[in-house]
Write an enzyme that holds these catalytic residues in place. Structure first.
Site, PDB file in Angstrom:
ATOM      1  N   ALA A  67       5.865  -3.465   7.362  1.00 22.64           N
ATOM      2  CA  ALA A  67       5.238  -2.653   6.325  1.00 22.64           C
ATOM      3  C   ALA A  67       3.769  -2.423   6.679  1.00 22.64           C
ATOM      4  O   ALA A  67       3.194  -3.102   7.532  1.00 22.64           O
ATOM      5  CB  ALA A  67       5.351  -3.349   4.977  1.00 22.64           C
ATOM      6  N   GLY A 110       9.795  -4.896   7.849  1.00 26.28           N
ATOM      7  CA  GLY A 110      10.474  -3.689   7.437  1.00 26.28           C
ATOM      8  C   GLY A 110      11.118  -2.950   8.599  1.00 26.28           C
ATOM      9  O   GLY A 110      12.103  -2.236   8.416  1.00 26.28           O
ATOM     10  N   GLU A 113      14.428  -4.536   9.047  1.00 22.48           N
ATOM     11  CA  GLU A 113      15.271  -4.109   7.934  1.00 22.48           C
ATOM     12  C   GLU A 113      15.719  -2.655   8.104  1.00 22.48           C
ATOM     13  O   GLU A 113      16.845  -2.299   7.761  1.00 22.48           O
ATOM     14  CB  GLU A 113      14.511  -4.296   6.619  1.00 22.48           C
ATOM     15  CG  GLU A 113      14.333  -5.768   6.275  1.00 22.48           C
ATOM     16  CD  GLU A 113      13.319  -6.015   5.173  1.00 22.48           C
ATOM     17  OE1 GLU A 113      13.575  -6.891   4.329  1.00 22.48           O
ATOM     18  OE2 GLU A 113      12.260  -5.346   5.156  1.00 22.48           O
ATOM     19  N   GLU A 133       7.577 -12.027   7.070  1.00 18.79           N
ATOM     20  CA  GLU A 133       6.882 -11.884   5.792  1.00 18.79           C
ATOM     21  C   GLU A 133       6.383 -13.212   5.243  1.00 18.79           C
ATOM     22  O   GLU A 133       5.355 -13.271   4.560  1.00 18.79           O
ATOM     23  CB  GLU A 133       7.817 -11.224   4.764  1.00 18.79           C
ATOM     24  CG  GLU A 133       8.132  -9.761   5.036  1.00 18.79           C
ATOM     25  CD  GLU A 133       9.360  -9.553   5.900  1.00 18.79           C
ATOM     26  OE1 GLU A 133       9.900  -8.438   5.911  1.00 18.79           O
ATOM     27  OE2 GLU A 133       9.784 -10.526   6.571  1.00 18.79           O
TER      28      GLU A 133
END
Length: 251
Positions: A67, A110, A113, A133
């Protein structure tokens, strides 16, 4: 079609498309605007009859490095809720056409993901995967605690999420996170070979097969078998089924 941070090329002969994440300075970090732009590009291709299979890739340095932390560092729970990143991720689940992630460099947070929400992952030898994270005082929020265990098992998912450590492409292949590992310079060629093969199959059968496999993660076995059976029977009402079976029998 080309947007500021998303590059799209279409091969109408092969009925495939390559979508390239193009924020090199940020290592393709996934800001809200960037993810929204990606959603628009993918949904546009999903409606394009000239495309049957999509390849999603980044640069040799990074598929997507998580992210955009600058955008998240000062956020509150309400601020995160208003951003509705969840809605963007859910929108990616609605895509009917198969997507192959061609991953080189970092696919972390991310980015990992995003690769997992695709239907297949082909990794370059220099690829690294991880959910770091936890090192930022948070946890995965876009499928890292849900899709990862289904792909690699509970114990390995616990290790990756709770330590935040990265794994190599070879380890990702060994634990079932990726389909295959190839030399970095061969990544796109290998992804195109697979995409071309998929794109040459019956469009409806491919999309129904994808839908059925994804439903298996959300349904009981009996419900999943019933869903599969309905899609199987529906395939018999397509011109492609008639043509392919006729061609098979003529041999």
């Amino acid at each position: 079609m080309e947007a500021a941070n998303i590059l799209v090329s279409i091969n109408e002969t092969k009925k495939t498309a390559i979508v390239t994440l193009n924020r090199p300075k940020e290592l393709n970090a996934l800001s809200y605007d960037f993810l929204n732009e990606l959603n628009v590009a993918l949904h546009t291709l999903d409606k394009n009859d000239s495309v049957n299979c999509i390849i999603l890739t980044g640069s040799t340095k990074a598929f997507a490095a998580g992210a955009d932390i600058k955008a998240l560092a000062e956020q509150s729970p309400i601020g995160i809720w208003k951003m509705d990143m969840y809605g963007l991720w859910q929108s990616l689940k609605q895509l009917k056409k198969p997507i192959i992630a061609a991953v080189a460099g970092f696919a972390i947070g991310g980015g990992c993901e995003l690769a997992m929400i695709c239907d297949m992952i082909i990794a370059a030898e220099n690829a690294q995967f991880g959910q770091p994270e936890i090192k930022l005082g948070i946890m995965p929020g876009a499928g890292g605690t849900q899709r990862l265990p289904k792909l690699v098992g509970k114990n390995k998912a616990m290790e990756m999420v709770l330590t935040g450590n990265f794994i190599s492409a070879d380890e990702a292949y060994r634990i079932g996170l990726v389909n295959k590992v190839v030399p970095t310079e061969m990544l796109i060629l290998e992804a195109e070979t697979t995409a071309n093969l998929i794109a040459s199959q019956s469009t409806i059968a491919v999309q129904m097969a994808k839908e059925s496999i994804l439903k298996s993660f959300e349904m009981s076995l009996n419900d999943g078998l019933a869903f599969e059976r309905r899609n199987y029977m529906a395939c018999f009402d397509t011109p492609e089924q008639k043509e392919k079976m006729k061609a098979f029998l003529s041999k």
